[in-house]
Scaffold this active site. Structure first.
Site, PDB file in Angstrom:
ATOM      1  N   SER A   1       0.815  -1.220   0.000  1.00 52.76           N
ATOM      2  CA  SER A   1       0.000   0.000   0.000  1.00 52.76           C
ATOM      3  C   SER A   1       0.842   1.260   0.000  1.00 52.76           C
ATOM      4  O   SER A   1       0.299   2.368  -0.077  1.00 52.76           O
ATOM      5  CB  SER A   1      -0.920   0.007   1.229  1.00 52.76           C
ATOM      6  OG  SER A   1      -0.164  -0.048   2.426  1.00 52.76           O
TER       7      SER A   1
ATOM      8  N   HIS B   1      -2.466  -2.902  -6.187  1.00 57.83           N
ATOM      9  CA  HIS B   1      -2.926  -2.376  -4.900  1.00 57.83           C
ATOM     10  C   HIS B   1      -4.451  -2.362  -4.806  1.00 57.83           C
ATOM     11  O   HIS B   1      -5.121  -1.489  -5.342  1.00 57.83           O
ATOM     12  CB  HIS B   1      -2.389  -0.946  -4.691  1.00 57.83           C
ATOM     13  CG  HIS B   1      -2.800  -0.341  -3.394  1.00 57.83           C
ATOM     14  ND1 HIS B   1      -3.096   1.001  -3.256  1.00 57.83           N
ATOM     15  CD2 HIS B   1      -2.997  -0.897  -2.163  1.00 57.83           C
ATOM     16  CE1 HIS B   1      -3.447   1.243  -2.008  1.00 57.83           C
ATOM     17  NE2 HIS B   1      -3.389   0.102  -1.329  1.00 57.83           N
TER      18      HIS B   1
ATOM     19  N   GLU C   1      -5.164  -0.115  -7.996  1.00 55.44           N
ATOM     20  CA  GLU C   1      -4.066   0.660  -8.573  1.00 55.44           C
ATOM     21  C   GLU C   1      -2.989  -0.284  -9.112  1.00 55.44           C
ATOM     22  O   GLU C   1      -2.551  -1.203  -8.411  1.00 55.44           O
ATOM     23  CB  GLU C   1      -3.443   1.582  -7.530  1.00 55.44           C
ATOM     24  CG  GLU C   1      -4.328   2.755  -7.156  1.00 55.44           C
ATOM     25  CD  GLU C   1      -3.689   3.655  -6.125  1.00 55.44           C
ATOM     26  OE1 GLU C   1      -3.708   4.876  -6.318  1.00 55.44           O
ATOM     27  OE2 GLU C   1      -3.181   3.137  -5.104  1.00 55.44           O
TER      28      GLU C   1
ATOM     29  N   ASN D   1      -3.573   6.564  -1.775  1.00 56.47           N
ATOM     30  CA  ASN D   1      -3.041   6.691  -0.421  1.00 56.47           C
ATOM     31  C   ASN D   1      -2.351   8.026  -0.194  1.00 56.47           C
ATOM     32  O   ASN D   1      -2.285   8.516   0.943  1.00 56.47           O
ATOM     33  CB  ASN D   1      -2.105   5.533  -0.098  1.00 56.47           C
ATOM     34  CG  ASN D   1      -2.877   4.295   0.332  1.00 56.47           C
ATOM     35  OD1 ASN D   1      -4.106   4.301   0.372  1.00 56.47           O
ATOM     36  ND2 ASN D   1      -2.175   3.230   0.642  1.00 56.47           N
TER      37      ASN D   1
END
Length: 322
Positions: free
Chosen positions: A123, A144, A156, A195
């Site tokens: 992540s 991800h 992702e 993120n």
């Protein structure tokens, strides 16, 4: 490699993310092998996948019997590693976010036949960092998923410096094949896209809470009833076009100079972690979760998200037909 030729996927790590990732592949008709170090983790993963699928069935999101999907998932202990990875096409790592653990695993995976694609569900780490000492870094890619992985549509896809373009194409096609919404991260950067956005928002949330501007409860209420509501169907760029770029520019000029530029997490957040108040899993976080209600809370959250998933799929279908 054509995604239709991918038949067997190995998921390393039977935690919350690993269970959701395994379920996603199994729902799409692939044979899935889940690998972990303890039987307890594997048993919990098996139970979680079955429970998740029952919820999907309840919401009309399955075209197949739960039992048939579960039969496509098999479970292996770490000492059965060689058997688990035999004749696989893709391996997805879903281990804790510890660089030493990931590098150790990918060093073992480096010995697999070169056609096997190796993916990490990291992540925050870049693929170049994870694959730094490998002899075959060209087949390593970031995949991800977002928690809960079996529900959130977006995934992702991020590459390392050595990642082959054919691997990127294959994984992108595979994510489309299994019903996910692939998002390509075009440059290597820690945290990727979502993120980093989440981190920027979290920093400002920390500031607002530390300064006493808003309570945790009112902050959640405001977000869910305003931009969170809008973002469920309009992306930030679409919303900015709707608002007007001139208005957005003026608002940004007024607000940006006042935003937090903190380099460390909120003192409130760190104090909670120090006290062991870790959220649902500990029974105490920003909210209180009475004994034996943790699984009920997670189930209730999943059911809310499943309602959104049905609407998201409808909107996605209508957009594709336009």
């Amino acid at each position: 490699m054509n995604p239709e030729n991918i038949k067997r996927v190995v998921v390393v790590g039977a935690g919350i993310m690993g269970a959701g990732i395994a379920q996603n592949f199994a729902q799409a008709g692939l044979q899935v092998r889940v690998l972990d170090v303890t039987r307890k983790a594997l048993d919990r993963c098996r139970s979680q996948i079955s429970s998740n699928l029952e919820e999907f069935h309840e919401f009309g999101l399955l075209d197949e019997a739960v039992g048939s999907i579960c039969e496509r998932v098999t479970f292996y202990l770490n000492d059965e590693f060689s058997e688990a990875v035999t004749n696989c096409d893709v391996v997805v790592e879903a281990m804790p976010e510890v660089i030493e653990l990931k590098r150790e695993l990918f060093a073992r995976l480096d010995q697999l036949p070169e056609h096997v694609i190796l993916a990490s569900n990291t992540s925050s780490m870049t693929i170049s960092r994870i694959a730094e000492k490998m002899t075959t870094p060209e087949r390593v890619i970031g995949l991800h998923y977002f928690n809960p992985a079996h529900i959130i549509p977006a995934v992702e896809i991020h590459k390392g410096k050595a990642t082959n373009e054919s691997v990127i194409t294959t994984i992108t096609d595979l994510m489309n094949w299994v019903g996910k919404l692939p998002v390509l991260v075009r440059k290597e950067v820690p945290g990727f896209v979502i993120n980093r956005l989440t981190g920027a928002m979290e920093r400002e949330i920390d500031y607002l809470l530390d300064e006493g501007v808003v309570s945790p409860e009112d902050l959640d209420r405001a977000v869910k009833g305003s931009y969170g509501f809008r973002l469920a169907c309009l992306g930030p760029m679409e919303a900015e076009d709707m608002i007007g770029l001139d208005t957005a520019a003026r608002a940004s000029a007024n607000i940006f100079p006042t935003l937090s530029n903190a380099q460390v997490p909120s003192s409130q957040l760190l104090e909670k972690v120090e006290r062991g108040e870790l959220g649902i899993k500990s029974g105490e976080g920003w909210y209180h979760y009475p004994d034996n209600t943790q699984s009920e809370t997670l189930g209730r959250n999943n059911r809310r998200l499943l309602q959104q998933l049905k609407l998201f799929d409808l909107n996605r279908g209508s957009e594709a037909s336009e």
